[in-house]
Motif scaffolding. Structure first.
Motif, PDB file in Angstrom:
ATOM      1  N   GLY A  73       0.813  -1.206   0.000  1.00  0.00           N
ATOM      2  CA  GLY A  73       0.000   0.000   0.000  1.00  0.00           C
ATOM      3  C   GLY A  73       0.847   1.257   0.000  1.00  0.00           C
ATOM      4  N   GLY A  74       2.060   1.187  -0.551  1.00  0.00           N
ATOM      5  CA  GLY A  74       2.947   2.342  -0.610  1.00  0.00           C
ATOM      6  C   GLY A  74       3.727   2.606   0.662  1.00  0.00           C
ATOM      7  N   VAL A  75       3.603   1.720   1.659  1.00  0.00           N
ATOM      8  CA  VAL A  75       4.274   1.893   2.954  1.00  0.00           C
ATOM      9  C   VAL A  75       5.233   0.722   3.168  1.00  0.00           C
ATOM     10  N   PRO A  76       6.443   0.975   3.698  1.00  0.00           N
ATOM     11  CA  PRO A  76       7.373  -0.132   3.938  1.00  0.00           C
ATOM     12  C   PRO A  76       6.793  -1.177   4.890  1.00  0.00           C
ATOM     13  N   VAL A  77       7.038  -2.459   4.580  1.00  0.00           N
ATOM     14  CA  VAL A  77       6.622  -3.519   5.500  1.00  0.00           C
ATOM     15  C   VAL A  77       7.617  -3.558   6.661  1.00  0.00           C
ATOM     16  N   VAL A  78       7.210  -4.167   7.768  1.00  0.00           N
ATOM     17  CA  VAL A  78       8.073  -4.254   8.950  1.00  0.00           C
ATOM     18  C   VAL A  78       8.766  -5.606   8.954  1.00  0.00           C
ATOM     19  N   LEU A  79      10.050  -5.579   9.235  1.00  0.00           N
ATOM     20  CA  LEU A  79      10.868  -6.782   9.276  1.00  0.00           C
ATOM     21  C   LEU A  79      11.282  -7.099  10.709  1.00  0.00           C
ATOM     22  N   GLN A  80      11.776  -8.295  10.925  1.00  0.00           N
ATOM     23  CA  GLN A  80      12.265  -8.677  12.243  1.00  0.00           C
ATOM     24  C   GLN A  80      13.401  -7.757  12.695  1.00  0.00           C
ATOM     25  N   THR A  81      14.129  -7.183  11.761  1.00  0.00           N
ATOM     26  CA  THR A  81      15.252  -6.304  12.085  1.00  0.00           C
ATOM     27  C   THR A  81      14.872  -4.826  12.115  1.00  0.00           C
ATOM     28  N   SER A  82      13.597  -4.503  11.919  1.00  0.00           N
ATOM     29  CA  SER A  82      13.146  -3.109  11.926  1.00  0.00           C
ATOM     30  C   SER A  82      13.246  -2.512  13.329  1.00  0.00           C
ATOM     31  N   THR A  83      13.182  -1.184  13.386  1.00  0.00           N
ATOM     32  CA  THR A  83      13.307  -0.464  14.650  1.00  0.00           C
ATOM     33  C   THR A  83      11.990   0.218  15.008  1.00  0.00           C
ATOM     34  N   ALA A  84      11.607   0.104  16.283  1.00  0.00           N
ATOM     35  CA  ALA A  84      10.402   0.765  16.792  1.00  0.00           C
ATOM     36  C   ALA A  84      10.768   1.578  18.024  1.00  0.00           C
ATOM     37  N   VAL A  85       9.912   2.543  18.369  1.00  0.00           N
ATOM     38  CA  VAL A  85      10.105   3.353  19.566  1.00  0.00           C
ATOM     39  C   VAL A  85       8.833   3.282  20.397  1.00  0.00           C
ATOM     40  N   CYS A  86       8.985   2.931  21.681  1.00  0.00           N
ATOM     41  CA  CYS A  86       7.852   2.871  22.608  1.00  0.00           C
ATOM     42  C   CYS A  86       7.611   4.244  23.228  1.00  0.00           C
ATOM     43  N   VAL A  87       6.351   4.546  23.483  1.00  0.00           N
ATOM     44  CA  VAL A  87       5.959   5.800  24.128  1.00  0.00           C
ATOM     45  C   VAL A  87       5.405   5.460  25.493  1.00  0.00           C
ATOM     46  N   PRO A  88       5.799   6.093  26.559  1.00  0.00           N
ATOM     47  CA  PRO A  88       6.670   7.261  26.664  1.00  0.00           C
ATOM     48  C   PRO A  88       8.129   6.935  26.998  1.00  0.00           C
ATOM     49  N   THR A  89       8.524   5.681  27.050  1.00  0.00           N
ATOM     50  CA  THR A  89       9.865   5.333  27.528  1.00  0.00           C
ATOM     51  C   THR A  89      10.975   5.554  26.510  1.00  0.00           C
ATOM     52  N   GLY A  90      10.673   5.492  25.212  1.00  0.00           N
ATOM     53  CA  GLY A  90      11.687   5.664  24.184  1.00  0.00           C
ATOM     54  C   GLY A  90      12.500   4.409  23.899  1.00  0.00           C
ATOM     55  N   THR A  91      12.132   3.284  24.515  1.00  0.00           N
ATOM     56  CA  THR A  91      12.827   2.024  24.252  1.00  0.00           C
ATOM     57  C   THR A  91      12.244   1.382  22.996  1.00  0.00           C
ATOM     58  N   GLY A  92      12.689   0.182  22.651  1.00  0.00           N
ATOM     59  CA  GLY A  92      12.244  -0.467  21.427  1.00  0.00           C
ATOM     60  C   GLY A  92      11.346  -1.660  21.648  1.00  0.00           C
ATOM     61  N   LEU A  93      11.005  -2.326  20.543  1.00  0.00           N
ATOM     62  CA  LEU A  93      10.244  -3.572  20.583  1.00  0.00           C
ATOM     63  C   LEU A  93      11.177  -4.731  20.248  1.00  0.00           C
ATOM     64  N   LEU A  94      10.868  -5.886  20.804  1.00  0.00           N
ATOM     65  CA  LEU A  94      11.673  -7.082  20.598  1.00  0.00           C
ATOM     66  C   LEU A  94      10.827  -8.167  19.954  1.00  0.00           C
ATOM     67  N   PRO A  95      11.106  -8.514  18.671  1.00  0.00           N
ATOM     68  CA  PRO A  95      10.363  -9.595  18.030  1.00  0.00           C
ATOM     69  C   PRO A  95      10.876 -10.945  18.545  1.00  0.00           C
ATOM     70  N   LEU A  96      10.007 -11.729  19.173  1.00  0.00           N
ATOM     71  CA  LEU A  96      10.415 -13.010  19.746  1.00  0.00           C
ATOM     72  C   LEU A  96      10.118 -14.185  18.831  1.00  0.00           C
ATOM     73  N   VAL A  97       8.907 -14.231  18.275  1.00  0.00           N
ATOM     74  CA  VAL A  97       8.515 -15.325  17.384  1.00  0.00           C
ATOM     75  C   VAL A  97       7.947 -14.710  16.115  1.00  0.00           C
ATOM     76  N   VAL A  98       8.538 -15.066  14.959  1.00  0.00           N
ATOM     77  CA  VAL A  98       8.078 -14.550  13.674  1.00  0.00           C
ATOM     78  C   VAL A  98       7.929 -15.718  12.690  1.00  0.00           C
ATOM     79  N   GLN A  99       7.212 -15.484  11.607  1.00  0.00           N
ATOM     80  CA  GLN A  99       7.081 -16.508  10.574  1.00  0.00           C
ATOM     81  C   GLN A  99       8.411 -16.581   9.822  1.00  0.00           C
ATOM     82  N   PRO A 100       8.884 -17.767   9.491  1.00  0.00           N
ATOM     83  CA  PRO A 100      10.219 -17.898   8.873  1.00  0.00           C
ATOM     84  C   PRO A 100      10.236 -17.967   7.338  1.00  0.00           C
ATOM     85  N   ARG A 101       9.088 -17.980   6.675  1.00  0.00           N
ATOM     86  CA  ARG A 101       9.062 -18.306   5.242  1.00  0.00           C
ATOM     87  C   ARG A 101       9.210 -17.115   4.305  1.00  0.00           C
TER      88      ARG A 101
END
Length: 105
Positions: A73-101
């Protein structure tokens, strides 16, 4: 380097072990039978370990880095290696289980 694309069923946590859930996955593209997540998808966080402390807990998260070459839809997809920012702490997200295919860059 290619990395797995995140989808609705991926298990994600904030860095304080709070469960992160996508609020609006992209329903037109499915991986492993579930909608994928794009960079514009906000995440809600529940159960952050900072709740009950003097520090505010993670409440939401937003992706700031997505795939470079794959869009939905014209927007980048999110990968296991992508970066996120949590509000209000400013920390990130940790992908634990993802689809491997299905991989993207």
């Amino acid at each position: 380097m290619p990395a797995p694309i995140l989808h609705l069923g991926a298990t994600m946590t904030c860095l304080h072990a709070g469960l992160a859930t996508p609020l609006t996955p992209f329903p037109r593209v499915l991986v492993s039978g579930q909608p994928i997540v794009t960079q514009s998808t906000p995440y809600a966080i529940t159960g952050c370990a900072l709740a009950g402390t003097s520090n505010p807990p993670c409440i939401t998260a937003q992706w700031v880095v997505g795939a470079v070459r794959v869009l939905a839809g014209g927007v980048p997809v999110v990968l296991q290696t992508s970066t996120a920012v949590c509000v209000p702490t400013g920390t990130g997200l940790l992908p634990l289980v993802v689809q491997p295919r299905v991989m993207a860059t």
